[in-house]
Write an enzyme that holds these catalytic residues in place. Structure first.
Site, short mmCIF file in Angstrom:
data_model
loop_
_atom_site.label_atom_id
_atom_site.label_comp_id
_atom_site.label_asym_id
_atom_site.label_seq_id
_atom_site.Cartn_x
_atom_site.Cartn_y
_atom_site.Cartn_z
N THR A 153 0.84 -1.20 0.00
CA THR A 153 0.00 0.00 0.00
C THR A 153 0.87 1.25 0.00
O THR A 153 1.78 1.39 0.83
CB THR A 153 -0.92 0.01 1.23
OG1 THR A 153 -1.78 -1.13 1.17
CG2 THR A 153 -1.76 1.27 1.27
N HIS A 160 -6.24 -10.25 -3.64
CA HIS A 160 -5.68 -10.16 -2.29
C HIS A 160 -6.51 -11.06 -1.37
O HIS A 160 -7.58 -10.69 -0.91
CB HIS A 160 -5.73 -8.72 -1.80
CG HIS A 160 -4.81 -8.42 -0.65
ND1 HIS A 160 -4.30 -9.41 0.17
CD2 HIS A 160 -4.30 -7.24 -0.18
CE1 HIS A 160 -3.53 -8.85 1.09
NE2 HIS A 160 -3.51 -7.54 0.90
N ASN A 206 -3.82 -11.30 4.71
CA ASN A 206 -3.69 -10.16 5.63
C ASN A 206 -4.99 -9.64 6.22
O ASN A 206 -5.10 -8.47 6.57
CB ASN A 206 -2.93 -9.01 4.95
CG ASN A 206 -1.52 -9.39 4.57
OD1 ASN A 206 -1.04 -10.46 4.95
ND2 ASN A 206 -0.86 -8.54 3.81
N TYR A 249 -8.14 -9.27 4.96
CA TYR A 249 -9.15 -8.57 4.18
C TYR A 249 -10.27 -9.56 3.80
O TYR A 249 -10.30 -10.68 4.29
CB TYR A 249 -8.50 -7.85 3.00
CG TYR A 249 -7.48 -6.84 3.50
CD1 TYR A 249 -7.89 -5.73 4.25
CD2 TYR A 249 -6.12 -7.03 3.33
CE1 TYR A 249 -6.98 -4.84 4.78
CE2 TYR A 249 -5.19 -6.14 3.86
CZ TYR A 249 -5.63 -5.04 4.58
OH TYR A 249 -4.72 -4.16 5.12
N ASN A 261 -4.35 -7.72 11.20
CA ASN A 261 -5.78 -7.45 11.29
C ASN A 261 -6.50 -8.48 12.16
O ASN A 261 -7.67 -8.82 11.93
CB ASN A 261 -6.43 -7.36 9.91
CG ASN A 261 -6.16 -6.03 9.23
OD1 ASN A 261 -6.16 -4.99 9.88
ND2 ASN A 261 -5.90 -6.06 7.92
#
Length: 377
Positions: A26, A180, A183, A185, A240
């Site tokens: 990012t 993705h 992580n 998401y 996360n």
């Protein structure tokens, strides 16, 4: 004799000249409102295509409700497609190849950045702590929210958003698309039972928790082809606040299923980012055990990977490519520097997400000369 790390490899239906990929990371260099990449984004990727390798973009929103993290780009509007087209044109002129990573952030989003809409997830499991949002109109860390549970009849539309985004990426000139699935998401929120508490066809058993990811892959393969489709995973990651009660069983099944249904995927991309160390086995070896269930191309991303570690991973056939993030951010000519064992610029983490050129396009090439780049063949 040249190390295998610096030799060509086939990905999908094209060849790259070495096995060092730019990892998705990012960077927040898009317009806050439109999610259109800023003009200097083209220069950033063009610089890193100078050694004719594979680049993977930062995570890019599949829909206006999918991810409104400040400064992250999108691929759901025609204006975004046009902007990205300039990036891919310049990368290809530099003889590089580029995949777009696409995402939906799920429960990690906040209603203050979603026009008041509640973030969604597989289950109503709140991410602990804070997330990026707005407080009194100012960007700041705000308390996370309990996500709205996606109804079973809504999920096919989310799958379709991934597929449409992948088609848009191909129209923009990308060589392929990486989902993705890592992580913490949305895809990850369906895969792992630390979040997924559903009892319908998308939750419960390992097979059902994998359905969302497999549906996305199947849809993309149908529309853009298996050789342009990829997905990223973090089997042991905790970022996360993610966890799973049986990660080895989960990812063994998923990789085996992908191998059975889609053996010609461009690649799978596996990272150990945020993985809690196991005192009895390294993260690299834990991942290696899972990869025996996948016979296709694999990109491996290990935290703080050194030059020697990258060489050994490829020499020992533990992966086909390695991906590197922070060192590639700070060294646009990283593959050349690694080939010649040259000193590296140090990344400045304070400028990773600043939304301007500083700490983005201003890192120097070796001896500050783009003309000093040599082909890595």
């Amino acid at each position: 004799m040249m190390e295998k790390l610096f030799t060509p490899v086939i990905i999908g239906d094209f060849t790259v000249e070495h096995r060092i990929a730019l990892a998705p990371m990012t960077r927040c260099r898009a317009d806050h409102k439109t999610q259109i990449p800023k003009e200097f984004v083209t220069e950033y990727y063009t610089q890193r295509a100078s050694c004719q390798g594979l680049l993977i973009t930062e995570a890019t929103s599949i829909h206006e409700d999918a991810a409104r993290n400040v400064g992250t780009p999108g691929i759901y509007s025609e204006e975004q497609v046009v902007s990205w087209s300039e990036v891919t044109k310049r990368v290809h002129q530099n003889r590089g190849k580029i995949f777009m990573q696409i995402w939906h952030t799920g429960r990690t989003a906040h209603s203050s950045l979603l026009d008041g809409k509640q973030p969604v997830s597989s289950s109503a499991v709140k991410i602990p702590g804070t997330v990026i949002g707005k407080c009194a109109g100012t960007l700041s860390r705000v308390d996370s929210e309990i996500p709205r549970v996606l109804r079973e009849d809504e999920i096919p539309e989310i799958v379709n958003q991934y597929v449409t985004a992948s088609e848009n990426a191909i129209r923009a000139g990308f060589d392929g698309v990486e989902v993705h699935g890592a992580n913490g998401y949305l895809v990850d929120q369906f895969l792992r039972d630390g979040v997924n508490q559903r009892t319908d066809s998308y939750g419960g058993s390992i097979e059902k928790r994998c359905k969302f990811a497999l549906d996305i892959i199947a849809g993309m393969v149908e529309k853009i082809g298996s050789n342009r489709t990829a997905m990223r995973f973090s089997p042991f990651g905790t970022y996360n606040s993610m966890s799973d009660s049986e990660p080895v069983a989960l990812y063994s099944y998923l990789f085996q299923k992908l191998n059975e249904l889609h053996p010609d995927l461009a690649y799978i991309h596996v990272t150990d980012y945020s993985a809690i160390p196991d005192p009895e086995i390294s993260n690299e070896n834990r991942i290696e055990r899972l990869l025996k269930f996948w016979q296709g191309k694999c990109i491996l991303n290990l935290t703080d990977m050194t030059r020697q570690e990258a060489i050994e991973i490829i020499d020992k056939n533990k992966a086909d490519l390695v991906s590197i993030g922070r060192d590639f951010v700070a060294n646009p000519d990283l593959p050349k520097r690694l080939l010649k064992n040259l000193p590296l610029n140090k990344p400045d983490p304070t400028k990773f997400y600043t939304n301007d050129e500083n700490g983005y396009t201003d890192y120097p090439f070796y001896k500050n000369s783009k003309d000093d780049i040599v082909e890595v063949v």
